[in-house]
Design a protein around this motif. Structure first.
Motif, mmCIF file in Angstrom:
data_model
loop_
_atom_site.group_PDB
_atom_site.id
_atom_site.type_symbol
_atom_site.label_atom_id
_atom_site.label_comp_id
_atom_site.label_asym_id
_atom_site.label_seq_id
_atom_site.Cartn_x
_atom_site.Cartn_y
_atom_site.Cartn_z
ATOM 1 N N UNK A 44 16.747 9.312 2.441
ATOM 2 C CA UNK A 44 17.481 8.884 3.616
ATOM 3 C C UNK A 44 17.012 9.661 4.847
ATOM 4 N N UNK A 45 16.818 8.936 5.934
ATOM 5 C CA UNK A 45 16.398 9.560 7.179
ATOM 6 C C UNK A 45 14.904 9.759 7.319
ATOM 7 N N UNK A 46 14.117 9.279 6.345
ATOM 8 C CA UNK A 46 12.663 9.465 6.406
ATOM 9 C C UNK A 46 12.038 8.698 7.554
ATOM 10 N N UNK A 47 12.577 7.512 7.835
ATOM 11 C CA UNK A 47 12.086 6.677 8.933
ATOM 12 C C UNK A 47 13.108 6.705 10.059
ATOM 13 N N UNK A 48 12.650 6.993 11.268
ATOM 14 C CA UNK A 48 13.538 7.072 12.425
ATOM 15 C C UNK A 48 13.658 5.701 13.083
ATOM 16 N N UNK A 49 14.884 5.303 13.418
ATOM 17 C CA UNK A 49 15.119 4.000 14.020
ATOM 18 C C UNK A 49 15.697 4.090 15.432
ATOM 19 N N UNK A 50 16.121 5.275 15.846
ATOM 20 C CA UNK A 50 16.685 5.466 17.178
ATOM 21 C C UNK A 50 15.532 5.687 18.158
ATOM 22 N N UNK A 51 15.275 4.683 18.993
ATOM 23 C CA UNK A 51 14.109 4.741 19.882
ATOM 24 C C UNK A 51 14.204 5.882 20.884
ATOM 25 N N UNK A 52 15.377 6.129 21.420
ATOM 26 C CA UNK A 52 15.519 7.208 22.396
ATOM 27 C C UNK A 52 15.260 8.571 21.757
ATOM 28 N N UNK A 106 0.785 -1.229 0.000
ATOM 29 C CA UNK A 106 0.000 0.000 0.000
ATOM 30 C C UNK A 106 0.810 1.269 0.000
ATOM 31 N N UNK A 107 2.103 1.164 -0.306
ATOM 32 C CA UNK A 107 2.969 2.337 -0.265
ATOM 33 C C UNK A 107 3.336 2.838 -1.654
ATOM 34 N N UNK A 108 2.585 2.392 -2.662
ATOM 35 C CA UNK A 108 2.759 2.892 -4.023
ATOM 36 C C UNK A 108 1.493 3.634 -4.434
ATOM 37 N N UNK A 109 1.653 4.762 -5.091
ATOM 38 C CA UNK A 109 0.495 5.507 -5.598
ATOM 39 C C UNK A 109 -0.042 4.806 -6.830
ATOM 40 N N UNK A 143 9.525 11.822 2.193
ATOM 41 C CA UNK A 143 9.253 10.640 1.379
ATOM 42 C C UNK A 143 10.127 9.478 1.827
ATOM 43 N N UNK A 144 9.546 8.285 1.880
ATOM 44 C CA UNK A 144 10.263 7.114 2.363
ATOM 45 C C UNK A 144 11.506 6.789 1.539
ATOM 46 N N UNK A 145 11.537 7.196 0.283
ATOM 47 C CA UNK A 145 12.695 6.904 -0.558
ATOM 48 C C UNK A 145 13.911 7.744 -0.172
#
Length: 255
Positions: free
Chosen positions: A184-192, A74-77, A180-182
């Motif tokens: 770099x850095x769009x999704x954060x992975x550092x929980x703190x 579901x992440x494609x238009x 945009x997810x494409x």
């Protein structure tokens, strides 16, 4: 400032034998679960199980409709017409409402998934199409909308109940849209970092951009995606830090 906040997660996105995320763990942390309706993820068994577990754990549930795109999650238009988008949303909300009733639970809102939801940030026609579907088949259900999106503003203009949502694990551009997810850095992975930023945003009533600029907005709910490797850790730390900051975690209805 409200002293309560909702934590939501996109859950029920497994399909058949394919498992995505740790829904059982997330349901012990969040106050609301956006449950996939079979188009981008989920199926009748997954939906029934997720709704029943949410009921058992006292978690509020919402329908999570998206593009019919299991292959792309579901992440494609996909270039559907506005009338087709209305029917796509109406169909999935109907399925979710029926499966929730089957599981002994009740839908409390609708939140649109992925690429379809992201389109509502910049395309008012898509926002209208989604609202048309809800007006037709579920006028009693609030819509959970991305903060500063067309869906948020148009929904309120049309007299809908709207819950404004920000994201704990997504970066924001300088105009307040999701990176945009494409990129770099769009999704954060550092929980703190994600948890500390979540507290800052909710205390300030604002979206924090990648540069650190704060854009004022209403905030009713904060989302942690359920399909990332760090999802459970991020959701746990977001909840702990919000509670330490004096917030009660619960689902709330917007005005």
């Amino acid at each position: 400032m409200n002293r309560f906040i909702d934590i939501n997660a996109d859950l029920g996105e497994s399909w058949g034998h394919y498992r995505i995320g740790d829904d059982d763990a997330m349901l012990s942390i969040v106050s609301s679960a956006n449950v996939a309706c079979g188009f981008h993820g989920g199926d009748f068994n997954i939906m029934a199980y997720t709704f029943a577990e949410a009921r058992r754990k006292g978690v509020t549930i919402g329908a999570h409709p998206g593009f019919p795109d299991l292959w792309g999650f579901g992440r494609r238009v996909i270039p559907f017409s506005m009338h087709e988008i209305e029917r796509i949303v109406a169909y999935q909300v109907g399925a979710a409402r029926s499966m929730a009733a089957y599981a002994g639970h009740e839908l409390a809102y609708v939140k649109v998934h992925g690429a379809l939801g992201n389109l509502t940030e910049k395309d008012p026609a898509v926002a209208h199409a989604i609202l048309n579907a809800l007006k037709a088949v579920a006028p009693d259900l609030p819509v959970m909308a991305i903060a500063l999106s067309h869906l948020e503003t148009i929904g309120r203009d049309r007299g809908m109940t709207v819950l404004s949502e920000i994201f704990a694990d997504r970066a924001y551009t300088e105009d307040g849209h999701l990176v945009a997810r494409k990129e770099e850095g769009a999704v954060l992975h550092d929980a703190d970092f994600a948890a500390m930023r979540a507290v800052r945003m909710i205390q300030a009533g604002a979206i924090e951009t990648v540069s650190g600029h704060m854009l004022p907005t209403r905030i009713d709910s904060i989302c942690v995606h359920g399909d990332n490797a760090q999802s459970v850790e991020i959701a746990h730390k977001v909840r702990v830090q919000l509670e330490q900051a004096g917030f009660t975690i619960r689902h709330g209805t917007g005005a």
